[in-house]
Design an enzyme around this catalytic site. Structure first.
Site, PDB file in Angstrom:
ATOM      1  N   ASN A  22       0.610  -1.402   0.128  1.00 53.50           N
ATOM      2  CA  ASN A  22      -0.003   0.114  -0.132  1.00 53.50           C
ATOM      3  C   ASN A  22       0.679   1.012  -0.131  1.00 53.50           C
ATOM      4  O   ASN A  22       0.001   2.454   0.222  1.00 53.50           O
ATOM      5  CB  ASN A  22      -0.950   0.054   0.992  1.00 53.50           C
ATOM      6  CG  ASN A  22      -2.421  -1.287   0.994  1.00 53.50           C
ATOM      7  OD1 ASN A  22      -2.632  -1.092   0.226  1.00 53.50           O
ATOM      8  ND2 ASN A  22      -2.712  -1.500   2.467  1.00 53.50           N
TER       9      ASN A  22
ATOM     10  N   GLY B 242       4.249   2.940  -2.295  1.00 49.60           N
ATOM     11  CA  GLY B 242       5.312   3.092  -3.469  1.00 49.60           C
ATOM     12  C   GLY B 242       5.712   3.704  -3.219  1.00 49.60           C
ATOM     13  O   GLY B 242       6.544   4.227  -2.467  1.00 49.60           O
ATOM     14  N   SER B 243       5.065   5.176  -3.561  1.00 44.25           N
ATOM     15  CA  SER B 243       5.231   6.708  -4.242  1.00 44.25           C
ATOM     16  C   SER B 243       5.225   6.856  -3.068  1.00 44.25           C
ATOM     17  O   SER B 243       6.253   8.247  -2.351  1.00 44.25           O
ATOM     18  CB  SER B 243       4.600   7.457  -4.652  1.00 44.25           C
ATOM     19  OG  SER B 243       4.610   6.591  -6.308  1.00 44.25           O
TER      20      SER B 243
ATOM     21  N   GLU C 110      12.345   2.919  -8.599  1.00 45.18           N
ATOM     22  CA  GLU C 110      12.902   3.650  -8.271  1.00 45.18           C
ATOM     23  C   GLU C 110      11.872   5.055  -8.219  1.00 45.18           C
ATOM     24  O   GLU C 110      13.228   6.095  -8.340  1.00 45.18           O
ATOM     25  CB  GLU C 110      14.003   3.164  -8.631  1.00 45.18           C
ATOM     26  CG  GLU C 110      14.910   2.091  -8.138  1.00 45.18           C
ATOM     27  CD  GLU C 110      16.326   2.670  -8.263  1.00 45.18           C
ATOM     28  OE1 GLU C 110      17.474   3.185  -8.285  1.00 45.18           O
ATOM     29  OE2 GLU C 110      17.134   0.935  -8.925  1.00 45.18           O
TER      30      GLU C 110
HETATM   31  C1  LIG Z   1      10.110  -5.193 -11.797  1.00 41.69           C
HETATM   32  C2  LIG Z   1      10.107  -3.917 -10.216  1.00 41.69           C
HETATM   33  C3  LIG Z   1      10.804  -4.134  -9.535  1.00 41.69           C
HETATM   34  C4  LIG Z   1      10.840  -3.045  -8.235  1.00 41.69           C
HETATM   35  N1  LIG Z   1      11.900  -3.659  -7.161  1.00 41.69           N
HETATM   36  C5  LIG Z   1      11.788  -3.513  -6.284  1.00 41.69           C
HETATM   37  C6  LIG Z   1      12.685  -3.543  -4.785  1.00 41.69           C
HETATM   38  O1  LIG Z   1      14.205  -3.674  -5.386  1.00 41.69           O
HETATM   39  N2  LIG Z   1      12.528  -2.384  -3.731  1.00 41.69           N
HETATM   40  C7  LIG Z   1      11.629  -1.916  -3.878  1.00 41.69           C
HETATM   41  O2  LIG Z   1      11.581  -0.985  -2.283  1.00 41.69           O
HETATM   42  N3  LIG Z   1      10.312  -1.348  -4.518  1.00 41.69           N
HETATM   43  C8  LIG Z   1      10.895  -2.161  -5.505  1.00 41.69           C
HETATM   44  N4  LIG Z   1       9.415  -1.643  -6.541  1.00 41.69           N
HETATM   45  C9  LIG Z   1       8.993  -1.033  -6.525  1.00 41.69           C
HETATM   46  C10 LIG Z   1       9.153   0.488  -7.426  1.00 41.69           C
HETATM   47  O3  LIG Z   1       9.567   1.175  -6.567  1.00 41.69           O
HETATM   48  C11 LIG Z   1       7.147   1.323  -6.929  1.00 41.69           C
HETATM   49  O4  LIG Z   1       6.157   0.105  -7.945  1.00 41.69           O
HETATM   50  C12 LIG Z   1       7.457   2.765  -7.466  1.00 41.69           C
HETATM   51  O5  LIG Z   1       7.953   3.470  -6.493  1.00 41.69           O
HETATM   52  C13 LIG Z   1       6.126   2.397  -7.361  1.00 41.69           C
HETATM   53  O6  LIG Z   1       4.987   2.789  -6.416  1.00 41.69           O
HETATM   54  P1  LIG Z   1       3.740   1.503  -6.549  1.00 41.69           P
HETATM   55  O7  LIG Z   1       4.086   1.329  -7.675  1.00 41.69           O
HETATM   56  O8  LIG Z   1       3.499   1.750  -5.221  1.00 41.69           O
HETATM   57  O9  LIG Z   1       2.587   2.975  -6.935  1.00 41.69           O
HETATM   58  P2  LIG Z   1       2.446   3.866  -6.877  1.00 41.69           P
HETATM   59  O10 LIG Z   1       2.692   5.087  -5.963  1.00 41.69           O
HETATM   60  O11 LIG Z   1       0.970   3.550  -5.990  1.00 41.69           O
HETATM   61  O12 LIG Z   1       1.280   4.724  -7.446  1.00 41.69           O
HETATM   62  C14 LIG Z   1       0.304   4.522  -9.046  1.00 41.69           C
HETATM   63  C15 LIG Z   1       0.286   5.952  -9.963  1.00 41.69           C
HETATM   64  O13 LIG Z   1       0.322   7.618  -8.798  1.00 41.69           O
HETATM   65  C16 LIG Z   1       0.997   8.115  -9.104  1.00 41.69           C
HETATM   66  N5  LIG Z   1       1.602   8.748  -7.972  1.00 41.69           N
HETATM   67  C17 LIG Z   1       1.276   8.740  -6.815  1.00 41.69           C
HETATM   68  N6  LIG Z   1       1.869   9.626  -6.152  1.00 41.69           N
HETATM   69  C18 LIG Z   1       1.374  10.882  -6.876  1.00 41.69           C
HETATM   70  C19 LIG Z   1       2.506  11.926  -6.371  1.00 41.69           C
HETATM   71  N7  LIG Z   1       2.338  12.444  -5.359  1.00 41.69           N
HETATM   72  N8  LIG Z   1       1.809  12.988  -7.693  1.00 41.69           N
HETATM   73  C20 LIG Z   1       1.913  12.008  -8.641  1.00 41.69           C
HETATM   74  N9  LIG Z   1       1.692  11.089  -9.135  1.00 41.69           N
HETATM   75  C21 LIG Z   1       1.573  10.195  -7.871  1.00 41.69           C
HETATM   76  C22 LIG Z   1       2.014   7.545  -9.874  1.00 41.69           C
HETATM   77  O14 LIG Z   1       3.433   8.172 -10.384  1.00 41.69           O
HETATM   78  C23 LIG Z   1       1.580   6.159 -10.636  1.00 41.69           C
HETATM   79  O15 LIG Z   1       1.597   6.458 -12.001  1.00 41.69           O
HETATM   80  C24 LIG Z   1      10.181  -2.492  -8.169  1.00 41.69           C
HETATM   81  C25 LIG Z   1       8.771  -1.915  -8.926  1.00 41.69           C
HETATM   82  C26 LIG Z   1       9.169  -3.168  -9.860  1.00 41.69           C
HETATM   83  C27 LIG Z   1       7.414  -2.956 -10.454  1.00 41.69           C
END
Ligand SMILES: Cc1cc2nc3c(=O)[nH]c(=O)nc-3n(C[C@H](O)[C@H](O)[C@H](O)COP(=O)(O)OP(=O)(O)OC[C@H]3O[C@@H](n4cnc5c(N)ncnc54)[C@H](O)[C@@H]3O)c2cc1C
Length: 382
Positions: free
Chosen positions: A131, A133-134, A365
């Site tokens: 829950n 990510g960003s 990232e």
């Molecule tokens: C193949 C893969 C490998 C990965 N490896 C790692 C790893 O080794 N370690 C680790 O910790 N993580 C890892 N990740 C996680 C990755 O860093 C996250 O998926 C990424 O940071 C985005 O988070 P989320 O997927 O929860 O998207 P969300 O944060 O839910 O974002 C969904 C959408 O909303 C937008 N958004 C969110 N907040 C804002 C804002 N404030 N303003 C404007 N737009 C916004 C985003 O840009 C996106 O378009 C990996 C992901 C993948 C797919």
């Protein structure tokens, strides 16, 4: 396609070594690993033997002691052949190994870096949760002090090497929700009771790079496995990501170059209406747009790499490199599929894989939207 300025002998040597390695040991298996979603762990042992699992680690900790230019060249060359191998190599070097290198004590560096740098151990780095990510400050994974130990509970998702990682750096909440000083970094070794790998994701692209959940259930670790001070974890993570983003820019660059090279060659060979399709301006202009974006992406990436080598703050520059290069990669892969026409839509040609792999670069990232937040905050402060 090479930069038009002189690379150092050391960068040229790394580039050639990785190019040869990728052609011999990666290219023949790319589609097999992609289709079966196999994570080829042995490739990283071989990369370790070449000194590529500790590119930035000083020699006294068993690494290669190289700089960011060499690191960028290595990831670029790997990604031209297989994005997944480039991604895993980048995550291992920049995130887990990079975090310990930047914030570990002397004793911790001596303990973990040599095996990471040799490729005997594979690194994982856990910030993201299901829950959060960003919005990482809202993380739910907690570490509670119990005597001289810490007890970690929670889960991390989307973690590169979440199952196969031998050493994981984990960010856990030790203070209040949303407090940027309420998160601490810990190292957890595979085999520690209460620590296990969870679900492996079935992905669109980057399928040979393992992405999985890490689960912590009353996982007890000694205080000696805490990295830096209590409450510094989030700030450490942001600094680790500054460097990591250069590696994702390099990954994007490699994929874009791979797609561009394949499309250029195909456009010269494929004939329609009695001539090669490269003679249609519509196709030639696509190649011009691709080449221009690749060179611009490379310049931004090397600028961030140079600043990082010189120890300068480069939060804005690495975000710009990552943002621009990843979007350029998506642009190039998309145009490459278009240039290949129907053949580009099949698995008999390489461009459909570049098209699937590159999308990760605009997400991992920090998404493109988050890069724009970082860049805009910085330019408004200037
Ligand atoms: C193949 C893969 C490998 C990965 N490896 C790692 C790893 O080794 N370690 C680790 O910790 N993580 C890892 N990740 C996680 C990755 O860093 C996250 O998926 C990424 O940071 C985005 O988070 P989320 O997927 O929860 O998207 P969300 O944060 O839910 O974002 C969904 C959408 O909303 C937008 N958004 C969110 N907040 C804002 C804002 N404030 N303003 C404007 N737009 C916004 C985003 O840009 C996106 O378009 C990996 C992901 C993948 C797919």
């Amino acid at each position: 396609m090479q930069p038009h300025f002189q690379e150092t002998d050391s960068t040229q040597m790394v580039r050639q070594t990785v190019k040869d390695f990728a052609e011999r040991q990666v290219r023949p298996h790319v589609m097999e690993w992609d289709e079966s979603q196999e994570f080829p762990r042995h490739v990283f042992t071989a990369l370790g033997e070449l000194g590529l699992m500790g590119v930035l680690v000083p020699e006294n900790y068993g690494g290669s002691g190289l700089g960011y230019q060499e690191y960028v060249a290595a990831i670029d060359e790997l990604a031209q052949v297989c994005g997944s191998i480039g991604l895993s190599m980048a995550a291992h070097n920049s995130l887990c190994t990079g975090h310990i290198l930047q914030f570990g004590s002397e004793e911790q560096k001596m303990r973990w870096l040599p095996k990471l740098a040799s490729g005997e151990h594979l690194g994982a780095w856990g910030l993201t949760e299901a829950n959060t990510g960003s919005d990482a400050l809202r993380m739910q994974c907690v570490a509670k002090k119990d005597g001289e130990d810490w007890i970690i509970n929670g889960a991390k998702n989307w973690i590169t090497h979440g199952i196969s990682g031998d050493i994981a750096v984990v960010l856990a909440r030790t203070g209040d929700l949303l407090d940027s000083h309420g998160i601490t970094a810990f190292v957890v070794e595979r085999g520690t009771p209460g620590f296990s790998g969870g679900k492996k994701e079935n992905k669109l692209g980057m399928r040979a790079s393992e992405t999985a959940e890490m689960i912590f259930q009353d996982c007890r670790i000694p205080d000696s496995q805490r990295l830096g001070n209590i409450g510094e974890g989030f700030i450490q993570a942001m600094k680790v990501l500054d460097g990591g983003r250069i590696s994702i820019a390099a990954l994007s660059l490699g994929i874009a170059k791979g797609a561009y090279k394949a499309a250029t060659q195909y456009s010269k060979e494929r004939e329609q209406f009695g001539k090669s399709i490269s003679q249609f301006q519509a196709i030639a202009f696509k190649l011009a747009d691709m080449a221009t974006r690749i060179e611009a992406a490379e310049l931004l990436t090397l600028q961030a790499a140079d600043m990082k080598n010189r120890g300068l703050k480069m939060t804005k520059e690495s975000a710009m490199a990552k943002y621009y290069a990843s979007e350029a990669s998506v642009f190039c892969a998309n145009e490459a599929v278009q240039i290949f026409g129907g053949y580009g839509y099949t698995k008999d040609f390489p461009v459909e894989k570049y098209y699937r792999d590159c999308k990760l670069c605009t997400i991992g990232e920090g998404t493109s939207e988050i890069q724009k937040l970082v860049i805009s905050r910085s330019v408004l402060q200037d």
